[in-house]
Scaffold this motif. Structure first.
Motif, mmCIF file in Angstrom:
data_model
loop_
_atom_site.group_PDB
_atom_site.id
_atom_site.type_symbol
_atom_site.label_atom_id
_atom_site.label_comp_id
_atom_site.label_asym_id
_atom_site.label_seq_id
_atom_site.Cartn_x
_atom_site.Cartn_y
_atom_site.Cartn_z
ATOM 1 N N ARG A 119 -13.017 50.272 16.241
ATOM 2 C CA ARG A 119 -13.806 51.420 16.717
ATOM 3 C C ARG A 119 -15.078 50.913 17.409
ATOM 4 N N PRO A 120 -14.928 50.325 18.604
ATOM 5 C CA PRO A 120 -16.046 49.648 19.262
ATOM 6 C C PRO A 120 -17.226 50.533 19.605
ATOM 7 N N ALA A 121 -16.997 51.829 19.822
ATOM 8 C CA ALA A 121 -18.102 52.710 20.211
ATOM 9 C C ALA A 121 -18.830 53.318 19.014
ATOM 10 N N LYS A 122 -18.291 53.132 17.798
ATOM 11 C CA LYS A 122 -18.876 53.749 16.610
ATOM 12 C C LYS A 122 -19.738 52.735 15.877
ATOM 13 N N THR A 123 -20.863 52.410 16.477
ATOM 14 C CA THR A 123 -21.750 51.382 15.943
ATOM 15 C C THR A 123 -22.233 51.698 14.537
ATOM 16 N N LEU A 124 -22.732 52.903 14.343
ATOM 17 C CA LEU A 124 -23.320 53.247 13.048
ATOM 18 C C LEU A 124 -22.275 53.303 11.938
ATOM 19 N N ASP A 125 -21.033 53.656 12.272
ATOM 20 C CA ASP A 125 -19.975 53.641 11.258
ATOM 21 C C ASP A 125 -19.734 52.217 10.756
ATOM 22 N N THR A 126 -19.763 51.252 11.671
ATOM 23 C CA THR A 126 -19.595 49.851 11.278
ATOM 24 C C THR A 126 -20.757 49.387 10.417
ATOM 25 N N ILE A 127 -21.983 49.752 10.801
ATOM 26 C CA ILE A 127 -23.154 49.337 10.032
ATOM 27 C C ILE A 127 -23.153 49.999 8.657
ATOM 28 N N ARG A 128 -22.725 51.266 8.586
ATOM 29 C CA ARG A 128 -22.628 51.937 7.283
ATOM 30 C C ARG A 128 -21.661 51.186 6.364
ATOM 31 N N LEU A 129 -20.490 50.823 6.900
ATOM 32 C CA LEU A 129 -19.506 50.087 6.113
ATOM 33 C C LEU A 129 -20.077 48.753 5.659
ATOM 34 N N ALA A 130 -20.809 48.080 6.537
ATOM 35 C CA ALA A 130 -21.397 46.787 6.191
ATOM 36 C C ALA A 130 -22.435 46.937 5.076
ATOM 37 N N PHE A 131 -23.278 47.974 5.154
ATOM 38 C CA PHE A 131 -24.261 48.223 4.101
ATOM 39 C C PHE A 131 -23.557 48.428 2.754
ATOM 40 N N GLN A 132 -22.456 49.163 2.752
ATOM 41 C CA GLN A 132 -21.729 49.418 1.508
ATOM 42 C C GLN A 132 -21.204 48.131 0.887
ATOM 43 N N MET A 133 -20.879 47.137 1.725
ATOM 44 C CA MET A 133 -20.373 45.869 1.198
ATOM 45 C C MET A 133 -21.495 44.937 0.756
ATOM 46 N N PHE A 134 -22.656 45.020 1.413
ATOM 47 C CA PHE A 134 -23.740 44.077 1.134
ATOM 48 C C PHE A 134 -24.787 44.625 0.165
ATOM 49 N N GLU A 135 -24.882 45.935 -0.006
ATOM 50 C CA GLU A 135 -25.970 46.518 -0.784
ATOM 51 C C GLU A 135 -25.919 46.087 -2.248
ATOM 52 N N ALA A 136 -27.089 45.948 -2.827
ATOM 53 C CA ALA A 136 -27.206 45.556 -4.223
ATOM 54 C C ALA A 136 -26.856 46.738 -5.123
ATOM 55 N N GLU A 137 -26.226 46.451 -6.268
ATOM 56 C CA GLU A 137 -25.789 47.519 -7.171
ATOM 57 C C GLU A 137 -26.979 48.280 -7.756
ATOM 58 N N GLU A 138 -28.088 47.589 -8.016
ATOM 59 C CA GLU A 138 -29.186 48.238 -8.717
ATOM 60 C C GLU A 138 -29.987 49.185 -7.822
ATOM 61 N N ASP A 139 -30.040 48.935 -6.505
ATOM 62 C CA ASP A 139 -30.864 49.801 -5.671
ATOM 63 C C ASP A 139 -30.209 50.207 -4.356
ATOM 64 N N GLY A 140 -29.004 49.715 -4.071
ATOM 65 C CA GLY A 140 -28.303 50.107 -2.859
ATOM 66 C C GLY A 140 -28.983 49.647 -1.591
ATOM 67 N N ALA A 141 -29.753 48.552 -1.639
ATOM 68 C CA ALA A 141 -30.502 48.076 -0.476
ATOM 69 C C ALA A 141 -30.027 46.692 -0.067
ATOM 70 N N ILE A 142 -30.433 46.275 1.136
ATOM 71 C CA ILE A 142 -30.117 44.936 1.630
ATOM 72 C C ILE A 142 -31.395 44.260 2.107
ATOM 73 N N THR A 143 -31.339 42.928 2.242
ATOM 74 C CA THR A 143 -32.489 42.150 2.660
ATOM 75 C C THR A 143 -32.401 41.820 4.156
ATOM 76 N N GLU A 144 -33.435 41.160 4.661
ATOM 77 C CA GLU A 144 -33.459 40.794 6.086
ATOM 78 C C GLU A 144 -32.332 39.814 6.425
ATOM 79 N N ASN A 145 -32.084 38.840 5.558
ATOM 80 C CA ASN A 145 -31.006 37.880 5.812
ATOM 81 C C ASN A 145 -29.642 38.568 5.848
ATOM 82 N N GLU A 146 -29.462 39.554 4.995
ATOM 83 C CA GLU A 146 -28.187 40.279 4.982
ATOM 84 C C GLU A 146 -28.037 41.133 6.249
ATOM 85 N N LEU A 147 -29.140 41.724 6.721
ATOM 86 C CA LEU A 147 -29.075 42.471 7.973
ATOM 87 C C LEU A 147 -28.744 41.539 9.134
#
Length: 492
Positions: free
Chosen positions: A364-392
């Motif tokens: 889905r090349p035109a759906k940028t935010l959908d890809t980033i949402r999926l990536a956040f779900q894989m990288f986010e920490a369990e305790e706060d659902g956030a990611i760091t600069e290196n993960e971004l």
């Protein structure tokens, strides 16, 4: 020419189209679109009349002499004609010369005048609104191909899109799935001034028409190559059949071949919130995805499954065998090549989350935010659902297919509170039935993207060299393949 020759030619072309319409309309009335009907005498006469009218139209457009080489096979000898390269709507000339059927969008038959002419040649219609259209189209092509010449021949441009004729791109398998003999046909426009080519970038349709009609003479050549009968192996493998026919046509045209395809054009030209740089290696990844058969009709469901499984691994690095098990595929040369793209440390391991991100961009090349949402779900920490600069940085680097990427300014723009973490969306525990772990200070990437739709231009591209540049980088990295000069030349 614009004020003299052009209006005269345009008027004659329009008049010929209108003149052809009543003949095509009368001959189409009462004729079945699904059943074979004998070509009676009066319809044969209509064929001759329409061919004559169309030839006059092309003559008026400056195509005074059409050079024909070779012999066109009879429908019983080869029911499918594969044409290439496909570079313009002027490629319709062979169709009007033969009245062969073509594969077209179903919406085309509703176009006034033109739709009636299209229906006369009994094309195979493809419906975009029908999710099962591709299968039905292939079945219809097979049915006609195995009719023993009862149906008109089908002309197919297997490239699937217009190119600039400098090479032949990957052929789609539709013309080769029936596993019947095909006749390759090559077309050439040997004009010194190219006003014909109509591709992704360049002059629009009307400008091409205007420039072509302003030329005193336009040259066109069509060459019918010998019939190609597939071997037993090619009958079982349409991709191999298509590859060998393409190689034969490229030799006749004296042009190279490239393994990139119509889907790669869509990927490279996709207009999402983040555009791909010129040196992206996602095109190489997309080729491997196709060769492994990973991109399917249910890619969205497959993506979600991959994302959930990758999130559970929490960054655990996989070996080649583990990666094969993750994809439920056997270990092969293609899989080894794909694994090497993500083996950034060259320690024979990879983070499968990077594969999922790249796969999402390809699907889905035109759906940028959908890809980033999926990536956040894989990288986010369990305790706060956030990611760091290196993960971004890892997420965006993989999504863009580059080796190095600076995201500090973008991260700081999102993280206004300087918490060192960001989430994809804000969560509000007070408004939920069950309290959700959510960092109060973590900022929302989605909210930032909504407020700054051109955030990539403002905060990303300016900090990274090579975006929009014409000279690709050759640096080896964790995602890009380390192309040799000869391999890079092929890519260019």
């Amino acid at each position: 020419m614009t004020v003299t020759l052009f209006p005269i030619r345009l008027f004659i072309a329009a008049f010929m189209m209108l003149l052809a319409w009543p003949f095509a309309f009368i001959a189409s009335v009462g004729r079945s679109e699904t059943a074979v009907e004998p070509q009676c005498l009066w319809r044969k006469l209509v064929d001759v009349v329409l061919k004559t009218i169309m030839r006059v139209m092309w003559f008026a457009g400056g195509f005074h002499w059409i050079s024909i080489k070779g012999r066109r096979a009879l429908p019983a000898e080869a029911s499918i004609l594969t044409l290439g390269p496909h570079s313009s709507y002027f490629d319709a000339m062979p169709v009007t010369m033969t009245m062969a059927s073509i594969v077209m969008k179903a919406e085309s038959k509703d176009i006034p005048v033109w739709g009636t002419l299209i229906k006369y040649i009994r094309p195979v219609f493809v419906s975009r609104s029908d999710q099962d259209s591709r299968r039905k189209t292939v079945e219809e092509i097979k049915r006609r191909a195995h009719s023993g010449g009862a149906w008109p021949q089908i002309m197919i441009f297997p490239e699937g899109t217009c190119t600039n004729r400098s090479c032949l791109i990957t052929f789609k398998p539709g013309a080769f799935i029936p596993a019947v003999p095909v006749q390759p046909v090559v077309i050439r426009y040997p004009n010194k001034l190219d006003t014909i080519t109509w591709t992704w970038q360049g002059p629009g349709a009307f400008k091409i028409l205007w420039l072509t009609l302003c030329q005193l003479h336009n040259e066109f050549e069509i060459e019918y190559l010998p019939i190609y009968s597939p071997s037993e192996e090619e009958k079982k493998n349409p991709a191999l059949f298509a590859h060998n026919v393409r190689r034969l046509m490229a030799k006749a045209l004296q042009v190279p071949v490239t393994d990139y395809s119509f889907e790669d054009c869509q990927l490279a030209m996709a207009e999402g919130q983040i555009r791909l740089p010129v040196d992206t290696c996602l095109l190489e990844f997309a080729k491997l995805v196709r060769s492994l058969g990973l991109k399917r009709a249910n890619s969205e469901k497959l993506l979600q499954d991959y994302g959930k499984r990758a999130a559970k691994l929490q960054g655990q690095r996989l070996s080649l065998e583990d990666f094969a098990q993750f994809l439920d595929l056997p270990v092969s040369d293609e899989l080894r090549h794909m694994f090497a793209l993500f083996d950034e440390n060259e320690d024979h391991s990879m983070d499968v989350r990077e594969f999922v991100i790249a796969f999402s961009v390809v699907c889905r090349p035109a759906k940028t935010l959908d890809t980033i949402r999926l990536a956040f779900q894989m990288f986010e920490a369990e305790e706060d659902g956030a990611i760091t600069e290196n993960e971004l940085m890892c997420i965006l680097r993989t999504a863009l297919g580059v080796g190095e990427l600076k995201v500090g300014r973008l991260f700081r723009a999102v993280d206004e509170e300087d918490s060192g973490k960001i989430t994809f969306v804000c969560c509000f525990p007070a408004l939920t039935l069950v309290p959700l772990p959510c960092p109060v200070l973590a900022e929302s990437f989605r909210e930032f993207a909504d407020q700054h739709p051109d955030f990539a231009e403002q905060y990303l591209y300016s900090d990274n060299a090579g975006f929009g540049s014409s000279s690709p980088s050759h640096a080896a990295n964790g995602f890009c393949a380390d192309f040799s000069p000869s391999e890079q030349k092929k890519l260019d």
